[in-house]
Design a protein around this motif. Structure first.
Motif, PDB file in Angstrom:
ATOM      1  N   ILE A  38      50.653  37.243  58.940  1.00 21.70           N
ATOM      2  CA  ILE A  38      50.251  38.348  58.066  1.00 21.70           C
ATOM      3  C   ILE A  38      50.306  39.665  58.830  1.00 21.70           C
ATOM      4  N   ASN A  39      49.850  39.640  60.072  1.00 24.21           N
ATOM      5  CA  ASN A  39      49.828  40.864  60.863  1.00 24.21           C
ATOM      6  C   ASN A  39      51.230  41.396  61.160  1.00 24.21           C
ATOM      7  N   GLN A  40      52.246  40.567  61.000  1.00 25.00           N
ATOM      8  CA  GLN A  40      53.619  41.004  61.237  1.00 25.00           C
ATOM      9  C   GLN A  40      54.240  41.679  60.009  1.00 25.00           C
ATOM     10  N   LEU A  41      53.580  41.593  58.873  1.00 24.63           N
ATOM     11  CA  LEU A  41      54.113  42.246  57.671  1.00 24.63           C
ATOM     12  C   LEU A  41      54.122  43.758  57.873  1.00 24.63           C
ATOM     13  N   GLN A  42      55.196  44.393  57.439  1.00 25.83           N
ATOM     14  CA  GLN A  42      55.340  45.827  57.633  1.00 25.83           C
ATOM     15  C   GLN A  42      54.711  46.642  56.502  1.00 25.83           C
ATOM     16  N   ASP A  43      54.839  46.156  55.272  1.00 29.34           N
ATOM     17  CA  ASP A  43      54.341  46.896  54.122  1.00 29.34           C
ATOM     18  C   ASP A  43      52.824  46.778  54.020  1.00 29.34           C
ATOM     19  N   GLY A  44      52.144  47.919  53.966  1.00 27.22           N
ATOM     20  CA  GLY A  44      50.685  47.933  53.949  1.00 27.22           C
ATOM     21  C   GLY A  44      50.071  47.231  52.757  1.00 27.22           C
ATOM     22  N   LYS A  45      50.631  47.432  51.571  1.00 24.53           N
ATOM     23  CA  LYS A  45      50.077  46.799  50.373  1.00 24.53           C
ATOM     24  C   LYS A  45      50.285  45.294  50.404  1.00 24.53           C
ATOM     25  N   THR A  46      51.452  44.867  50.861  1.00 23.04           N
ATOM     26  CA  THR A  46      51.737  43.436  50.960  1.00 23.04           C
ATOM     27  C   THR A  46      50.795  42.794  51.969  1.00 23.04           C
ATOM     28  N   LYS A  47      50.596  43.467  53.102  1.00 24.03           N
ATOM     29  CA  LYS A  47      49.712  42.940  54.144  1.00 24.03           C
ATOM     30  C   LYS A  47      48.272  42.831  53.636  1.00 24.03           C
ATOM     31  N   ALA A  48      47.801  43.861  52.941  1.00 19.50           N
ATOM     32  CA  ALA A  48      46.426  43.839  52.425  1.00 19.50           C
ATOM     33  C   ALA A  48      46.244  42.706  51.421  1.00 19.50           C
ATOM     34  N   PHE A  49      47.218  42.520  50.540  1.00 19.32           N
ATOM     35  CA  PHE A  49      47.107  41.444  49.557  1.00 19.32           C
ATOM     36  C   PHE A  49      47.212  40.079  50.230  1.00 19.32           C
ATOM     37  N   ALA A  50      48.053  39.956  51.234  1.00 17.44           N
ATOM     38  CA  ALA A  50      48.183  38.687  51.963  1.00 17.44           C
ATOM     39  C   ALA A  50      46.864  38.321  52.648  1.00 17.44           C
ATOM     40  N   LYS A  51      46.210  39.312  53.252  1.00 17.71           N
ATOM     41  CA  LYS A  51      44.908  39.049  53.888  1.00 17.71           C
ATOM     42  C   LYS A  51      43.888  38.596  52.845  1.00 17.71           C
ATOM     43  N   HIS A  52      43.894  39.252  51.699  1.00 14.86           N
ATOM     44  CA  HIS A  52      43.009  38.866  50.600  1.00 14.86           C
ATOM     45  C   HIS A  52      43.270  37.415  50.200  1.00 14.86           C
ATOM     46  N   CYS A  53      44.533  37.066  50.038  1.00 11.75           N
ATOM     47  CA  CYS A  53      44.895  35.697  49.646  1.00 11.75           C
ATOM     48  C   CYS A  53      44.447  34.684  50.686  1.00 11.75           C
ATOM     49  N   PHE A  54      44.666  35.014  51.950  1.00 12.05           N
ATOM     50  CA  PHE A  54      44.304  34.114  53.041  1.00 12.05           C
ATOM     51  C   PHE A  54      42.805  33.849  53.057  1.00 12.05           C
ATOM     52  N   GLU A  55      42.023  34.896  52.852  1.00  9.17           N
ATOM     53  CA  GLU A  55      40.571  34.776  52.922  1.00  9.17           C
ATOM     54  C   GLU A  55      39.963  34.161  51.663  1.00  9.17           C
ATOM     55  N   ARG A  56      40.593  34.351  50.533  1.00  4.18           N
ATOM     56  CA  ARG A  56      39.987  33.941  49.263  1.00  4.18           C
ATOM     57  C   ARG A  56      40.455  32.581  48.751  1.00  4.18           C
ATOM     58  N   TYR A  57      41.696  32.215  49.060  1.00  3.04           N
ATOM     59  CA  TYR A  57      42.276  31.016  48.460  1.00  3.04           C
ATOM     60  C   TYR A  57      42.544  29.932  49.490  1.00  3.04           C
ATOM     61  N   SER A  58      42.404  28.688  49.045  1.00  2.72           N
ATOM     62  CA  SER A  58      42.702  27.542  49.896  1.00  2.72           C
ATOM     63  C   SER A  58      44.218  27.358  49.980  1.00  2.72           C
ATOM     64  N   PRO A  59      44.683  26.609  50.978  1.00  7.95           N
ATOM     65  CA  PRO A  59      46.122  26.330  51.049  1.00  7.95           C
ATOM     66  C   PRO A  59      46.646  25.674  49.765  1.00  7.95           C
ATOM     67  N   GLU A  60      45.843  24.802  49.170  1.00  9.92           N
ATOM     68  CA  GLU A  60      46.259  24.131  47.936  1.00  9.92           C
ATOM     69  C   GLU A  60      46.444  25.128  46.794  1.00  9.92           C
ATOM     70  N   GLU A  61      45.514  26.078  46.701  1.00  3.92           N
ATOM     71  CA  GLU A  61      45.617  27.104  45.656  1.00  3.92           C
ATOM     72  C   GLU A  61      46.834  27.999  45.885  1.00  3.92           C
ATOM     73  N   LEU A  62      47.076  28.357  47.132  1.00  6.72           N
ATOM     74  CA  LEU A  62      48.227  29.206  47.444  1.00  6.72           C
ATOM     75  C   LEU A  62      49.533  28.469  47.192  1.00  6.72           C
ATOM     76  N   ASN A  63      49.558  27.189  47.513  1.00  7.44           N
ATOM     77  CA  ASN A  63      50.757  26.400  47.264  1.00  7.44           C
ATOM     78  C   ASN A  63      51.052  26.336  45.771  1.00  7.44           C
TER      79      ASN A  63
END
Length: 66
Positions: free
Chosen positions: A4-29
Motif C-alpha cells: 500500500i505504501n508503494q502506491l503513488q496516487d494519494g486517493k488510491t493509497k488512502a482508500f487501500a489503507k481503509h480497506c486493509f484496516e476495515r475488511y478481512s482478506p475474505e471480504e476483500l477477495n
C-alpha cells in the motif's frame, strides 16, 4: 502495509489503507471478484480503476502478512 505504501496516487493509497484496516482478506477477495462499489467510489472520489487497485493492494498486503 508495504505494498500500500508503494502506491503513488494519494486517493488510491488512502482508500487501500481503509480497506486493509476495515475488511478481512475474505471480504476483500469477494469484493475483488465483483464490481467496484459505486457508493465507496463516490465517497472517496475515486475511479473504478483506483477502487480495483486499492482493493487488490489491500488484499495483497493481507496475504503478505500470512
Amino acid at each position: 502495509m508495504e505494498m500500500i505504501n508503494q502506491l503513488q496516487d494519494g486517493k488510491t493509497k488512502a482508500f487501500a489503507k481503509h480497506c486493509f484496516e476495515r475488511y478481512s482478506p475474505e471480504e476483500l477477495n469477494a469484493a475483488s471478484e465483483g464490481t467496484p462499489d459505486q457508493d465507496e467510489m463516490a465517497h472517496w472520489e475515486i475511479t473504478a480503476g483506483q477502487w480495483e487497485e486499492a482493493v487488490a493492494t489491500a488484499l495483497a498486503d493481507h496475504k503478505a502478512q500470512g
